[in-house]
Design a protein around this motif. Structure first.
Motif, PDB file in Angstrom:
ATOM      1  N   ASP A  27      -4.200   4.948  -2.996  1.00  0.00           N
ATOM      2  CA  ASP A  27      -4.645   3.579  -2.732  1.00  0.00           C
ATOM      3  C   ASP A  27      -4.137   3.164  -1.357  1.00  0.00           C
ATOM      4  N   SER A  28      -5.046   3.006  -0.417  1.00  0.00           N
ATOM      5  CA  SER A  28      -4.658   2.691   0.962  1.00  0.00           C
ATOM      6  C   SER A  28      -3.889   1.386   1.070  1.00  0.00           C
ATOM      7  N   ARG A  29      -4.085   0.477   0.114  1.00  0.00           N
ATOM      8  CA  ARG A  29      -3.430  -0.832   0.174  1.00  0.00           C
ATOM      9  C   ARG A  29      -1.935  -0.752  -0.067  1.00  0.00           C
ATOM     10  N   VAL A  30      -1.492   0.336  -0.704  1.00  0.00           N
ATOM     11  CA  VAL A  30      -0.059   0.466  -0.997  1.00  0.00           C
ATOM     12  C   VAL A  30       0.542   1.691  -0.310  1.00  0.00           C
ATOM     13  N   ALA A  31      -0.165   2.246   0.670  1.00  0.00           N
ATOM     14  CA  ALA A  31       0.351   3.401   1.405  1.00  0.00           C
ATOM     15  C   ALA A  31       1.655   3.023   2.096  1.00  0.00           C
ATOM     16  N   GLY A  32       2.585   3.979   2.133  1.00  0.00           N
ATOM     17  CA  GLY A  32       3.875   3.726   2.758  1.00  0.00           C
ATOM     18  C   GLY A  32       4.246   4.797   3.760  1.00  0.00           C
ATOM     19  N   GLU A  33       5.369   4.624   4.404  1.00  0.00           N
ATOM     20  CA  GLU A  33       5.842   5.538   5.427  1.00  0.00           C
ATOM     21  C   GLU A  33       6.000   6.951   4.861  1.00  0.00           C
ATOM     22  N   GLY A  34       5.342   7.904   5.507  1.00  0.00           N
ATOM     23  CA  GLY A  34       5.467   9.294   5.117  1.00  0.00           C
ATOM     24  C   GLY A  34       4.584   9.746   3.976  1.00  0.00           C
ATOM     25  N   ASP A  35       3.684   8.896   3.515  1.00  0.00           N
ATOM     26  CA  ASP A  35       2.809   9.260   2.393  1.00  0.00           C
ATOM     27  C   ASP A  35       1.727  10.249   2.814  1.00  0.00           C
ATOM     28  N   LEU A  36       1.267  11.008   1.840  1.00  0.00           N
ATOM     29  CA  LEU A  36       0.076  11.831   1.983  1.00  0.00           C
ATOM     30  C   LEU A  36      -1.047  11.105   1.257  1.00  0.00           C
ATOM     31  N   PHE A  37      -2.097  10.723   1.990  1.00  0.00           N
ATOM     32  CA  PHE A  37      -3.202   9.941   1.419  1.00  0.00           C
ATOM     33  C   PHE A  37      -4.364  10.872   1.102  1.00  0.00           C
ATOM     34  N   PHE A  38      -4.918  10.739  -0.103  1.00  0.00           N
ATOM     35  CA  PHE A  38      -6.010  11.597  -0.558  1.00  0.00           C
ATOM     36  C   PHE A  38      -7.361  10.909  -0.381  1.00  0.00           C
ATOM     37  N   CYS A  39      -8.284  11.637   0.248  1.00  0.00           N
ATOM     38  CA  CYS A  39      -9.655  11.135   0.433  1.00  0.00           C
ATOM     39  C   CYS A  39     -10.622  12.023  -0.352  1.00  0.00           C
ATOM     40  N   PHE A  40     -11.502  11.397  -1.093  1.00  0.00           N
ATOM     41  CA  PHE A  40     -12.597  12.126  -1.726  1.00  0.00           C
ATOM     42  C   PHE A  40     -13.703  11.136  -2.053  1.00  0.00           C
ATOM     43  N   ARG A  41     -14.881  11.661  -2.257  1.00  0.00           N
ATOM     44  CA  ARG A  41     -16.027  10.805  -2.570  1.00  0.00           C
ATOM     45  C   ARG A  41     -16.013  10.511  -4.061  1.00  0.00           C
ATOM     46  N   GLY A  42     -15.724   9.263  -4.418  1.00  0.00           N
ATOM     47  CA  GLY A  42     -15.645   8.872  -5.814  1.00  0.00           C
ATOM     48  C   GLY A  42     -16.971   8.421  -6.364  1.00  0.00           C
ATOM     49  N   THR A  43     -16.968   8.008  -7.618  1.00  0.00           N
ATOM     50  CA  THR A  43     -18.202   7.555  -8.260  1.00  0.00           C
ATOM     51  C   THR A  43     -18.602   6.168  -7.770  1.00  0.00           C
ATOM     52  N   ARG A  44     -17.638   5.403  -7.257  1.00  0.00           N
ATOM     53  CA  ARG A  44     -17.945   4.046  -6.786  1.00  0.00           C
ATOM     54  C   ARG A  44     -17.738   3.855  -5.292  1.00  0.00           C
ATOM     55  N   ALA A  45     -16.857   4.633  -4.691  1.00  0.00           N
ATOM     56  CA  ALA A  45     -16.560   4.453  -3.270  1.00  0.00           C
ATOM     57  C   ALA A  45     -16.122   5.781  -2.671  1.00  0.00           C
ATOM     58  N   ASP A  46     -16.149   5.843  -1.352  1.00  0.00           N
ATOM     59  CA  ASP A  46     -15.712   7.016  -0.612  1.00  0.00           C
ATOM     60  C   ASP A  46     -14.383   6.682   0.045  1.00  0.00           C
ATOM     61  N   ALA A  47     -13.318   7.325  -0.414  1.00  0.00           N
ATOM     62  CA  ALA A  47     -11.973   7.002   0.070  1.00  0.00           C
ATOM     63  C   ALA A  47     -11.780   7.335   1.541  1.00  0.00           C
ATOM     64  N   HIS A  48     -12.664   8.141   2.125  1.00  0.00           N
ATOM     65  CA  HIS A  48     -12.550   8.427   3.560  1.00  0.00           C
ATOM     66  C   HIS A  48     -12.613   7.132   4.376  1.00  0.00           C
ATOM     67  N   ALA A  49     -13.325   6.134   3.849  1.00  0.00           N
ATOM     68  CA  ALA A  49     -13.484   4.866   4.560  1.00  0.00           C
ATOM     69  C   ALA A  49     -12.172   4.094   4.660  1.00  0.00           C
ATOM     70  N   PHE A  50     -11.191   4.463   3.836  1.00  0.00           N
ATOM     71  CA  PHE A  50      -9.923   3.728   3.811  1.00  0.00           C
ATOM     72  C   PHE A  50      -8.771   4.514   4.432  1.00  0.00           C
ATOM     73  N   ALA A  51      -9.083   5.676   4.974  1.00  0.00           N
ATOM     74  CA  ALA A  51      -8.030   6.528   5.540  1.00  0.00           C
ATOM     75  C   ALA A  51      -7.325   5.855   6.712  1.00  0.00           C
ATOM     76  N   SER A  52      -8.095   5.196   7.558  1.00  0.00           N
ATOM     77  CA  SER A  52      -7.473   4.552   8.723  1.00  0.00           C
ATOM     78  C   SER A  52      -6.498   3.462   8.286  1.00  0.00           C
ATOM     79  N   GLU A  53      -6.820   2.728   7.223  1.00  0.00           N
ATOM     80  CA  GLU A  53      -5.904   1.712   6.717  1.00  0.00           C
ATOM     81  C   GLU A  53      -4.622   2.351   6.215  1.00  0.00           C
ATOM     82  N   ALA A  54      -4.762   3.477   5.506  1.00  0.00           N
ATOM     83  CA  ALA A  54      -3.582   4.165   4.990  1.00  0.00           C
ATOM     84  C   ALA A  54      -2.683   4.639   6.129  1.00  0.00           C
ATOM     85  N   VAL A  55      -3.299   5.206   7.165  1.00  0.00           N
ATOM     86  CA  VAL A  55      -2.527   5.669   8.323  1.00  0.00           C
ATOM     87  C   VAL A  55      -1.851   4.485   9.010  1.00  0.00           C
TER      88      VAL A  55
END
Length: 477
Positions: A27-55
């Motif tokens: 969840d990009s909204r709760v990403a923290g320092e040093g996290d590994l963020f997972f992106c994949f195309r879900g049934t409702r949304a594409d997490a790739h769109a939130f990668a920049s927020e996580a970074v």
């Protein structure tokens, strides 16, 4: 742990850069320092769109299905869901490899079978945890429920905690969704148990073949060492072909393990279990032949891991499962049960079990969940009309649908058989009405929610418990 170390789990992946990974995040909204963020195309949304927020929030690296124009370490994979499961298992030290793993799948009966199996193992001094629809339990720890099979980050974190707490085995409900979405992909099961295959989740799978194929995956030779299969379900014959090492259990069909009922009441039964010619007499404190079938499955699974007949008897006798055909109260001489039955087959089995011990009227109160397989609504209405003397049709987690539209679909099936029903949308009012109809010898089944502690309406989960409502109403009467 370095991303490059984790990447060894996925030899086909492409690594761009490296970073120290301190945590896992979906969840990009709760990403923290040093996290590994997972992106994949879900049934409702594409997490790739939130990668920049996580970074932007401090994520050190991302796992993605396509390289992104971001300044961070990236691991590009073919299947983001499977990658998440495999990397989560590695990040938490592969706890699944340190314990005996028992997977239980099937449309109905998973929670009861899993609870019975864990109880038997614990009685056999094989410390066992359980994970499923009712949450997780191990040692003296209880974890509230989320999904039948938790998402990978939660799942493998939980398995690590179980290992650290001294568990030597884990009994896990493995849903068809979890198998299709590869939530538990790295786990190799010492024993895989199949309970049954009936209609459910067709909103997700589309048809019964795809639903069946999802469950079939658990029994492949590279996924399990030994299979415990229900001889009374035709799909077991197909599963037996998947795995050479297997045992059949059954009540209606010749099987390696079977039972002879000695006494049967509204509160349970006593039976002699024949486990490949090893006999034991057990008391099952749960109503219905289907729970005796679940007991056979559990006995076979636990016996495979070394449990003896004495432990099997003790484990079965102590098993009580929240909201699974559970007696709650006696009102005006009538017995009240709650059950999780939310499929046509589950409802029919529960009503059939109660009918055998009902000397008065058999009444059922139920609904169907919104935004789920709409095709089962009419079928459940028809089954209720055929198996019960009267019914109260009500709301059950309508989610984003109009409750009255769901009730109307159930009514259509019910009216094809009988007109002995009333429809009351508000579930608490419906229960109050149903309790008021009881008299000596009657049995009321309140189905659909079982041990659930909420009612989901328009995206909000409100605190709600059928059993609390019943007890409150009985206390006021």
């Amino acid at each position: 742990m370095k991303l490059s170390e984790l990447a060894r789990e996925l030899p086909q992946a492409e690594l761009f850069g490296d970073a120290q990974v301190r945590g896992l995040c979906t969840d990009s909204r709760v990403a923290g320092e040093g996290d590994l963020f997972f992106c994949f195309r879900g049934t409702r949304a594409d997490a790739h769109a939130f990668a920049s927020e996580a970074v932007g929030r401090g994520a050190a690296a991302i796992v993605c299905e396509q390289k992104l124009p971001l300044v961070c370490a990236q691991l590009v994979v073919r299947d983001g869901r499977e990658a998440m499961a495999r990397l989560a298992a590695a990040f938490f030290g592969h706890p699944e490899r340190a314990m005996k793993m028992i997977g239980v799948t099937g449309t109905n009966g998973k929670s009861t079978t899993a609870a019975m199996t864990a109880n038997i193992l614990n009685e056999a001094e094989i410390p066992a945890g359980v994970i499923g629809t009712l949450g997780a339990a191990y040692a003296n720890v209880r974890v509230p429920p989320s999904l039948t099979t938790p998402d990978p980050v939660c799942l493998f974190s939980l398995l690590r905690d179980m290992k650290n707490a001294g568990m030597r085995a884990v009994v896990m409900e493995v849903s068809a969704h979890a198998l299709a979405l590869k939530k538990e992909a790295p786990i190799f099961y010492d024993v895989a148990v199949f309970t049954n295959l009936t209609r459910d989740h067709l909103d997700f799978f589309g048809d019964m073949r795809r639903y069946a194929d999802a469950k079939r995956g658990l029994f492949a030779p590279d996924r399990c060492a030994f299979a415990v299969l229900n001889a009374d379900d035709a799909f077991s014959k197909e599963l037996a072909g998947e795995n050479a090492a297997h045992i059949f259990y059954g009540l209606e069909t010749p099987a390696d393990a079977f039972a002879v009922i000695e006494s049967d009441t509204l509160r349970g039964c006593k039976a002699v279990l024949n486990l490949q010619d090893e006999l034991c007499e057990a008391t099952i404190g749960l109503t219905g032949r289907h729970n005796l079938s679940n007991a056979l499955a559990a006995a076979c699974a636990a016996r495979r891991l070394g449990a003896g007949t004495a432990a099997i008897v003790r484990g079965l006798e102590k098993t009580r499962v929240d909201g699974r055909l559970e007696w709650v109260a006696n009102v005006h001489g009538g017995d009240v049960f709650v059950d999780f039955a939310h499929t046509p087959d589950g409802l029919e089995k529960s009503l059939t079990a109660l009918r055998e011990h009902c000397t008065g009227r058999l009444i059922v109160l139920f609904g169907c969940g919104g935004n789920r397989d709409a095709g089962k609504r009419g079928k459940m209405g028809e089954i209720a009309a055929r198996c019960a003397d009267a019914a109260v049709i009500t709301s059950d987690n309508p989610r984003y649908e109009d409750p009255y539209a769901i009730i109307s679909a159930i009514e259509a099936g019910f009216r094809s058989v009988s007109a002995e029903y009333v429809a009351i949308e508000e579930r608490e009012k419906a229960i109050r009405y149903a309790l008021g109809q009881l008299s000596e010898g009657d049995v009321l089944l309140i189905a659909g929610k079982g041990g659930e502690k909420y009612q989901e309406i328009m995206g909000i989960k409100y605190d709600y418990d059928d059993k609390d409502v019943i007890r409150n109403l009985v206390g006021k009467s």
